[in-house]
Design a protein around this motif. Structure first.
Motif, PDB file in Angstrom:
ATOM      1  N   PRO A 115       0.829  -1.222   0.000  1.00 51.24           N
ATOM      2  CA  PRO A 115       0.000   0.000   0.000  1.00 51.24           C
ATOM      3  C   PRO A 115       0.859   1.266   0.000  1.00 51.24           C
ATOM      4  N   GLN A 116       0.457   2.238  -0.788  1.00 50.39           N
ATOM      5  CA  GLN A 116       1.221   3.477  -0.919  1.00 50.39           C
ATOM      6  C   GLN A 116       1.373   4.184   0.420  1.00 50.39           C
ATOM      7  N   GLU A 117       0.355   4.098   1.248  1.00 54.56           N
ATOM      8  CA  GLU A 117       0.404   4.763   2.557  1.00 54.56           C
ATOM      9  C   GLU A 117       1.541   4.201   3.410  1.00 54.56           C
ATOM     10  N   LEU A 118       1.728   2.878   3.363  1.00 56.60           N
ATOM     11  CA  LEU A 118       2.799   2.247   4.137  1.00 56.60           C
ATOM     12  C   LEU A 118       4.164   2.613   3.556  1.00 56.60           C
ATOM     13  N   LYS A 119       4.258   2.645   2.227  1.00 56.34           N
ATOM     14  CA  LYS A 119       5.523   3.050   1.598  1.00 56.34           C
ATOM     15  C   LYS A 119       5.857   4.496   1.952  1.00 56.34           C
ATOM     16  N   GLU A 120       4.844   5.356   1.985  1.00 55.42           N
ATOM     17  CA  GLU A 120       5.082   6.764   2.325  1.00 55.42           C
ATOM     18  C   GLU A 120       5.564   6.918   3.765  1.00 55.42           C
ATOM     19  N   ARG A 121       5.052   6.080   4.644  1.00 51.13           N
ATOM     20  CA  ARG A 121       5.488   6.136   6.036  1.00 51.13           C
ATOM     21  C   ARG A 121       6.948   5.732   6.155  1.00 51.13           C
ATOM     22  N   PHE A 122       7.329   4.728   5.380  1.00 53.54           N
ATOM     23  CA  PHE A 122       8.733   4.329   5.385  1.00 53.54           C
ATOM     24  C   PHE A 122       9.601   5.460   4.824  1.00 53.54           C
ATOM     25  N   LEU A 123       9.186   6.017   3.702  1.00 55.40           N
ATOM     26  CA  LEU A 123       9.972   7.076   3.053  1.00 55.40           C
ATOM     27  C   LEU A 123      10.098   8.311   3.942  1.00 55.40           C
ATOM     28  N   LYS A 124       9.045   8.604   4.685  1.00 49.82           N
ATOM     29  CA  LYS A 124       9.078   9.755   5.584  1.00 49.82           C
ATOM     30  C   LYS A 124      10.170   9.573   6.644  1.00 49.82           C
ATOM     31  N   GLY A 125      10.330   8.334   7.116  1.00 53.22           N
ATOM     32  CA  GLY A 125      11.374   8.071   8.113  1.00 53.22           C
ATOM     33  C   GLY A 125      12.752   7.918   7.497  1.00 53.22           C
ATOM     34  N   SER A 126      12.786   7.452   6.260  1.00 54.83           N
ATOM     35  CA  SER A 126      14.065   7.212   5.592  1.00 54.83           C
ATOM     36  C   SER A 126      14.672   8.481   5.010  1.00 54.83           C
ATOM     37  N   ARG A 127      13.821   9.409   4.573  1.00 56.19           N
ATOM     38  CA  ARG A 127      14.299  10.604   3.870  1.00 56.19           C
ATOM     39  C   ARG A 127      15.296  11.441   4.703  1.00 56.19           C
ATOM     40  N   PRO A 128      15.065  11.633   6.018  1.00 54.21           N
ATOM     41  CA  PRO A 128      16.051  12.406   6.798  1.00 54.21           C
ATOM     42  C   PRO A 128      17.415  11.727   6.906  1.00 54.21           C
ATOM     43  N   LEU A 129      17.475  10.436   6.598  1.00 52.77           N
ATOM     44  CA  LEU A 129      18.749   9.718   6.679  1.00 52.77           C
ATOM     45  C   LEU A 129      19.556   9.804   5.392  1.00 52.77           C
ATOM     46  N   MET A 130      18.928  10.258   4.316  1.00 55.22           N
ATOM     47  CA  MET A 130      19.628  10.321   3.031  1.00 55.22           C
ATOM     48  C   MET A 130      20.832  11.275   3.053  1.00 55.22           C
ATOM     49  N   PRO A 131      20.746  12.438   3.733  1.00 52.82           N
ATOM     50  CA  PRO A 131      21.953  13.282   3.816  1.00 52.82           C
ATOM     51  C   PRO A 131      23.129  12.565   4.479  1.00 52.82           C
ATOM     52  N   PHE A 132      22.826  11.686   5.445  1.00 53.29           N
ATOM     53  CA  PHE A 132      23.907  10.929   6.084  1.00 53.29           C
ATOM     54  C   PHE A 132      24.526   9.941   5.102  1.00 53.29           C
ATOM     55  N   THR A 133      23.687   9.326   4.274  1.00 51.70           N
ATOM     56  CA  THR A 133      24.235   8.383   3.288  1.00 51.70           C
ATOM     57  C   THR A 133      25.145   9.109   2.298  1.00 51.70           C
ATOM     58  N   LEU A 187       7.679  -0.030  11.980  1.00 50.60           N
ATOM     59  CA  LEU A 187       6.737  -0.280  10.888  1.00 50.60           C
ATOM     60  C   LEU A 187       6.260  -1.723  10.842  1.00 50.60           C
ATOM     61  N   MET A 188       6.981  -2.613  11.516  1.00 49.83           N
ATOM     62  CA  MET A 188       6.516  -3.999  11.596  1.00 49.83           C
ATOM     63  C   MET A 188       5.122  -4.081  12.209  1.00 49.83           C
ATOM     64  N   GLN A 189       4.807  -3.147  13.087  1.00 51.24           N
ATOM     65  CA  GLN A 189       3.505  -3.150  13.749  1.00 51.24           C
ATOM     66  C   GLN A 189       2.362  -2.913  12.756  1.00 51.24           C
ATOM     67  N   ASN A 190       2.687  -2.307  11.597  1.00 52.40           N
ATOM     68  CA  ASN A 190       1.662  -2.021  10.602  1.00 52.40           C
ATOM     69  C   ASN A 190       1.315  -3.230   9.728  1.00 52.40           C
ATOM     70  N   ILE A 191       2.127  -4.269   9.839  1.00 55.27           N
ATOM     71  CA  ILE A 191       1.853  -5.461   9.014  1.00 55.27           C
ATOM     72  C   ILE A 191       1.762  -6.710   9.874  1.00 55.27           C
ATOM     73  N   GLY A 192       1.400  -6.529  11.138  1.00 57.22           N
ATOM     74  CA  GLY A 192       1.151  -7.687  11.973  1.00 57.22           C
ATOM     75  C   GLY A 192       2.347  -8.048  12.826  1.00 57.22           C
ATOM     76  N   GLU A 193       2.176  -9.056  13.622  1.00 51.95           N
ATOM     77  CA  GLU A 193       3.223  -9.515  14.527  1.00 51.95           C
ATOM     78  C   GLU A 193       4.340 -10.164  13.745  1.00 51.95           C
ATOM     79  N   GLU A 194       5.527 -10.200  14.357  1.00 54.35           N
ATOM     80  CA  GLU A 194       6.687 -10.787  13.702  1.00 54.35           C
ATOM     81  C   GLU A 194       6.614 -12.303  13.701  1.00 54.35           C
ATOM     82  N   GLY A 195       5.858 -12.902  14.592  1.00 54.92           N
ATOM     83  CA  GLY A 195       5.781 -14.351  14.630  1.00 54.92           C
ATOM     84  C   GLY A 195       5.205 -14.912  13.343  1.00 54.92           C
ATOM     85  N   GLN A 196       5.654 -16.116  12.992  1.00 58.33           N
ATOM     86  CA  GLN A 196       5.233 -16.706  11.741  1.00 58.33           C
ATOM     87  C   GLN A 196       3.781 -17.205  11.809  1.00 58.33           C
TER      88      GLN A 196
END
Length: 558
Positions: free
Chosen positions: A245-263, A313-322
């Motif tokens: 889902p685009q909403e989940l990807k956007e949430r990841f990108l929002k957190g990842s974008r501030p780290l790009m200057p460090f990269t 973000l793991m919390q947005n797609i369920g528990e980590e258990g299999q």
């Protein structure tokens, strides 16, 4: 008007040649990339390939490193110019590859090798430069101390910083632009490719490139456990990044974008500028010290923030258990018919039992010959039984052993030996499949069962031969679907055929590279039936969710 049109066209090409606004830094956007594009257009006009430009950059970067070994300002200025030209070439090759659609794994590996070569030369140059210079505030020369500082700065700081920065940029592009917009690789995928290239003629360099990239990916994945869990959960639930889902990807990108200057800070530009200043001022040790301290602090911060982001973000797609699987997909050859014993070993033990007087090395060569012959020529047909396949395989092996003069008996004796060996092996397979059938009988009471196999189009005949036809809802056979293991695509087809999410599927196979890795790649749970392998090589940290040694151990699987 014409000039305006040309400027607009250049700007359009410039945007197309960049990766993304998120991952490009200011200096590259306004300086390196425009100059790189101008060179790319020039090289393209003369038919020069991106890889040729990369090779040129290696020579320029090495020459720059040599210049930095001198304390003379003029030599250092030449070094600055040469390293800037090398960087322009580095920008040019990537831009040219993107504009002309010439991107390749070989190019990506060569690009990484180029940067490593530049800085390896630079670090050696700095060691030589400092060797007889006194350590600040003392009269003691740097000597071995300078070598140690450079080793920590280069091997333990610069290398992991750059590789993880590259990984995080590719992950960001993966979520931003999808699979085709990123060069994100994986250890599982690369190892599968390396295995598929084994023994192929004229594949040495291709295999070498993928083997090198395989371990590069492994080092990145080992340091990012939270992202690995997050990505596996995404693939299990959605199948591909395009379906997330685009909403989940956007949430990841929002957190990842501030780290790009460090990269960006942890790759080339800031390092180069610091190197230029410290060498021109004749304080190169400051560069090394900065690498070990400030850059490592940035690296630790970037790593912790990215791992925390993935864990949250793991919390947005369920528990980590299999999830408990509802479907089990089995491999056939080496799994149901030998329960984990590689077919090469199975046959060799038969040779030993029947007293066929050849060495194991001679047998191995004959076995490989027969496998390649079967893979390249239509010797097995859709109506052939397993017994017929075994006869053809052994016939090819004995032909080879006789032709080489390794089997020192007459033709008649050899064929009698072959027939007796065929009977011995077939009886053993019948017994093993009988045991497997008992396990399947119990498992199908709780699970839906399927089969994924590299076979010759005769799988239905073989299943009927061993009374296994009624056990499997779906049979995904390489000769029928047009794709072979270790490609993850054959497992995607199998999962699609049985119509369940990948995380509800358990794949059981004997081959770590052909079954476990590609199934894991698409988000399936995996069970490695680990028997006697063709060689003693095995992964240090297997990704398999379950490791068993006999099929009946599946009956206690929860």
């Amino acid at each position: 008007m014409i000039i305006r049109e040309k400027i607009d066209k250049f700007r359009t090409l410039l945007r197309a040649s960049m990766k993304s606004e998120d991952t490009e830094e200011w200096l590259d956007v306004h300086f390196t990339r425009p100059i790189g594009l101008a060179f790319a257009l020039l090289w393209h006009r003369f038919g020069v390939t991106p890889n040729s430009i990369t090779i040129l950059s290696i020579f320029l970067g090495v020459a720059a490193g040599v210049m930095f070994s001198f304390t003379d300002t003029l030599y250092n200025v030449v070094g600055v110019v040469l390293l800037m030209l090398a960087n322009f070439c580095d920008s040019t090759d990537g831009q040219l590859a993107r504009l002309t659609n010439q991107r390749s794994m070989k190019g990506r590996c060569l690009d990484g090798f180029a940067g490593d070569t530049w800085f390896f030369t630079i670090y050696i140059a700095l060691v030589l430069r400092l060797w007889n210079e006194p350590i600040p505030l003392t009269t003691v020369p740097w000597g071995i101390g300078g070598l140690a500082l450079a080793a920590v700065a280069g091997l333990l700081s610069h290398s992991p910083q750059s590789s993880l920065s590259d990984y995080y940029r590719q992950i960001h592009l993966y979520f931003l632009m999808g699979r085709n917009g990123s060069e994100l690789g994986s250890y599982a995928q690369e190892q599968a490719i390396v295995e598929s290239l084994k023994g192929k003629p004229n594949a040495f360099w291709e295999r070498a490139f993928h083997a090198n990239y395989q371990y590069y990916c492994k080092s990145q994945e080992r340091r990012t456990p939270a992202f690995q869990r997050f990505h596996k959960a995404l693939m299990a639930q959605y199948g591909s990044i395009e379906q997330v889902p685009q909403e989940l990807k956007e949430r990841f990108l929002k957190g990842s974008r501030p780290l790009m200057p460090f990269t960006n800070l942890l790759t080339f530009n800031s390092r180069a500028i610091l190197l230029y200043i410290t060498c021109l001022l004749n304080y190169p040790w400051i560069y090394l010290l900065f690498e070990v301290t400030i850059y490592n602090l940035m690296y630790i911060y970037m790593h912790k923030k990215h791992e925390k982001l993935c864990a949250s973000l793991m919390q947005n797609i369920g528990e980590e258990g299999q999830t408990k699987p509802s479907v089990i997909l089995f491999d056939f050859g080496g799994t149901l018919d030998t329960q984990g014993c590689h077919w090469g070993k199975m046959l060799w033990h038969g040779y030993e039992a029947m007293g066929v007087s050849v060495t194991e090395e001679q047998f191995r060569e004959a076995y490989v010959y027969a496998e390649r012959k079967l893979g390249s020529e239509p010797l097995i047909h859709a109506n052939d039984t397993f017994r017929r396949m075994l006869s053809v395989k052994l016939g090819l092996e004995f032909d080879y052993l006789l032709e080489k003069g390794w089997l020192t008996v007459d033709e008649q004796s050899a064929r009698k030996m072959q027939t007796e060996l065929e009977e011995h092996i077939y009886n053993k397979v019948e017994t093993t499949i009988g045991s497997s059938k008992n396990v399947l009988e119990q498992l199908r009471k709780q699970y839906r069962l399927g089969l994924v196999t590299n076979f010759y189009g005769n799988m239905s005949v073989v299943l009927k031969e061993f009374q296994l036809s009624n056990f499997f809802e779906t049979v995904t056979e390489s000769a029928v679907v047009g794709v072979r293991k270790p490609s993850p695509e054959i497992f995607r087809k199998a999962v699609a055929a049985i119509q369940v999410p990948p995380d509800r599927v358990l794949v059981v196979g004997d081959s770590y590279t052909k079954d476990i890795l590609p199934a894991h790649e698409i988000g399936c749970q995996t069970c490695w039936i680990k028997g006697e392998g063709w060689n003693k090589e095995e992964p240090q940290v297997p990704v398999a969710d379950l490791i068993i040694h006999e099929l009946k151990e599946l009956l206690s699987y929860e």
